[in-house]
Design a protein around this motif. Sequence first.
Motif, short mmCIF file in Angstrom:
data_model
loop_
_atom_site.label_atom_id
_atom_site.label_comp_id
_atom_site.label_asym_id
_atom_site.label_seq_id
_atom_site.Cartn_x
_atom_site.Cartn_y
_atom_site.Cartn_z
N VAL A 29 0.71 -0.97 -0.06
CA VAL A 29 0.04 -0.11 -0.46
C VAL A 29 0.64 0.99 0.22
CG1 VAL A 29 -1.54 1.69 1.29
CG2 VAL A 29 -1.47 -1.57 1.38
N ILE A 30 0.68 1.84 -1.12
CA ILE A 30 1.68 3.41 -0.95
C ILE A 30 1.30 3.94 -1.70
CG2 ILE A 30 3.73 1.53 -2.45
CD1 ILE A 30 3.20 3.05 -5.38
N GLU A 31 1.44 5.77 -1.50
CA GLU A 31 0.78 7.30 -1.41
C GLU A 31 1.76 7.63 -2.67
OE1 GLU A 31 -0.47 10.63 1.39
OE2 GLU A 31 0.23 8.96 2.00
N LYS A 32 1.00 7.96 -3.33
CA LYS A 32 1.70 8.46 -4.27
C LYS A 32 1.23 9.69 -4.99
CE LYS A 32 2.65 4.99 -7.68
NZ LYS A 32 2.97 4.03 -9.41
N GLN A 33 2.00 10.32 -4.98
CA GLN A 33 2.07 12.21 -4.85
C GLN A 33 1.05 12.52 -6.60
OE1 GLN A 33 1.29 15.05 -2.37
NE2 GLN A 33 1.63 13.06 -0.61
N GLN A 34 0.58 13.29 -6.59
CA GLN A 34 -0.62 13.68 -7.59
C GLN A 34 0.02 15.05 -8.17
OE1 GLN A 34 -2.92 11.28 -9.41
NE2 GLN A 34 -1.96 10.16 -7.27
N ALA A 35 -0.37 14.92 -9.46
CA ALA A 35 0.25 16.40 -10.54
C ALA A 35 -0.30 17.82 -9.04
CB ALA A 35 0.54 16.72 -11.37
N ASN A 36 -1.32 17.26 -8.93
CA ASN A 36 -2.51 19.05 -8.70
C ASN A 36 -2.05 18.44 -7.07
OD1 ASN A 36 -3.43 16.70 -6.93
ND2 ASN A 36 -5.64 16.81 -8.00
N THR A 38 -2.51 16.58 -4.56
CA THR A 38 -2.56 15.89 -3.50
C THR A 38 -1.56 14.41 -3.44
OG1 THR A 38 -4.47 15.17 -5.46
CG2 THR A 38 -5.28 16.72 -4.09
N SER A 39 -2.43 13.74 -2.81
CA SER A 39 -1.99 12.05 -2.54
C SER A 39 -3.52 11.45 -2.98
CB SER A 39 -1.02 12.10 -1.18
OG SER A 39 -1.91 12.24 -0.56
N LYS A 40 -2.50 9.90 -3.27
CA LYS A 40 -3.34 8.99 -3.58
C LYS A 40 -3.02 7.87 -3.04
CE LYS A 40 -5.94 6.37 -7.62
NZ LYS A 40 -5.72 6.13 -9.09
N VAL A 41 -3.53 6.76 -2.66
CA VAL A 41 -3.39 5.32 -1.72
C VAL A 41 -3.77 4.18 -3.25
CG1 VAL A 41 -3.86 3.67 -0.53
CG2 VAL A 41 -4.16 6.15 0.25
N GLU A 42 -2.03 3.74 -3.41
CA GLU A 42 -2.41 3.07 -4.37
C GLU A 42 -2.02 1.19 -3.91
OE1 GLU A 42 -0.61 3.56 -7.78
OE2 GLU A 42 -1.60 5.41 -8.03
N TRP A 43 -2.20 0.18 -3.75
CA TRP A 43 -2.54 -0.80 -3.56
C TRP A 43 -2.43 -1.77 -5.08
CZ3 TRP A 43 -5.10 -4.69 -0.44
CH2 TRP A 43 -6.12 -3.36 0.82
N VAL A 44 -0.85 -2.16 -4.77
CA VAL A 44 0.63 -2.69 -5.79
C VAL A 44 0.89 -4.29 -5.01
CG1 VAL A 44 0.93 0.14 -6.64
CG2 VAL A 44 3.03 -1.24 -5.29
N THR A 45 1.51 -4.39 -6.78
CA THR A 45 1.77 -5.82 -6.27
C THR A 45 3.58 -5.47 -5.47
OG1 THR A 45 1.27 -6.17 -8.45
CG2 THR A 45 3.28 -8.13 -8.23
N PRO A 46 3.50 -6.55 -4.25
CA PRO A 46 5.44 -6.38 -4.08
C PRO A 46 5.90 -6.94 -4.38
CG PRO A 46 3.65 -8.03 -2.51
CD PRO A 46 2.55 -7.11 -4.24
N ASP A 47 6.78 -5.70 -4.00
CA ASP A 47 8.48 -5.77 -4.99
C ASP A 47 9.57 -6.05 -3.66
OD1 ASP A 47 10.16 -5.94 -6.72
OD2 ASP A 47 10.73 -3.85 -6.99
N ASN A 48 9.24 -5.66 -2.66
CA ASN A 48 10.43 -5.11 -1.50
C ASN A 48 9.90 -5.12 -0.44
OD1 ASN A 48 12.23 -6.38 -0.25
ND2 ASN A 48 13.20 -4.63 -0.79
N ILE A 49 9.60 -5.63 0.80
CA ILE A 49 8.81 -4.79 1.75
C ILE A 49 9.54 -5.07 2.61
CG2 ILE A 49 6.94 -6.00 3.53
CD1 ILE A 49 5.40 -4.86 0.76
N ILE A 50 10.21 -3.77 3.18
CA ILE A 50 10.26 -3.78 4.70
C ILE A 50 10.05 -2.88 5.44
CG2 ILE A 50 12.74 -3.27 2.48
CD1 ILE A 50 12.31 -0.58 2.94
#
Length: 154
Positions: A29-36, A38-50
């Motif tokens: 679960v990551i939070e991505k900054q949007q161009a405007n 704001t931020s958006k939470v996305e659920w993505v395939t895990p690569d490396n969990i730390i």
Amino acid sequence: MMKKALASFLLLPTLAFAQVELKTEMFEVIEKQQANGTSKVEWVTPDNIIPGDKVGYRISFKNTGDQPAADIVLNNPVPENTIYVDDSARGANSDIVFSVDGGKQFASPEKLFIEVNGKKVPATAKDYTHVRWTLTSALPAGKDGSVQYVVQVK
């Protein structure tokens, strides 16, 4: 006849012809900054969990039988070395409760207590050991749904 399916959760459909298939998926679960800005939470395939990362679990279910499946209960543990993220459990048409004693008893957050230095104190999200969803209505034949929750890696 009661059908049971056990994985990291418990499912209890009560009708003889009800068959419910389950699938558990894990996401980062990551939070991505949007161009405007704001931020958006996305659920993505895990690569490396730390440590510090958030992990989302989605439990999908589908009634593959020809009868409605009633009394469906899904139990999922909060994995070791993680902490439940407060208010992250979701599930349409379900009642959500938690356990702080390894899944022996479940209750709503305001009714959960732990013992600290011999005193009974209100439990917090970090104390949760399990999440339980109880579907509030029968799942019709051929229909599906899902529930989810998020934890943070210690």
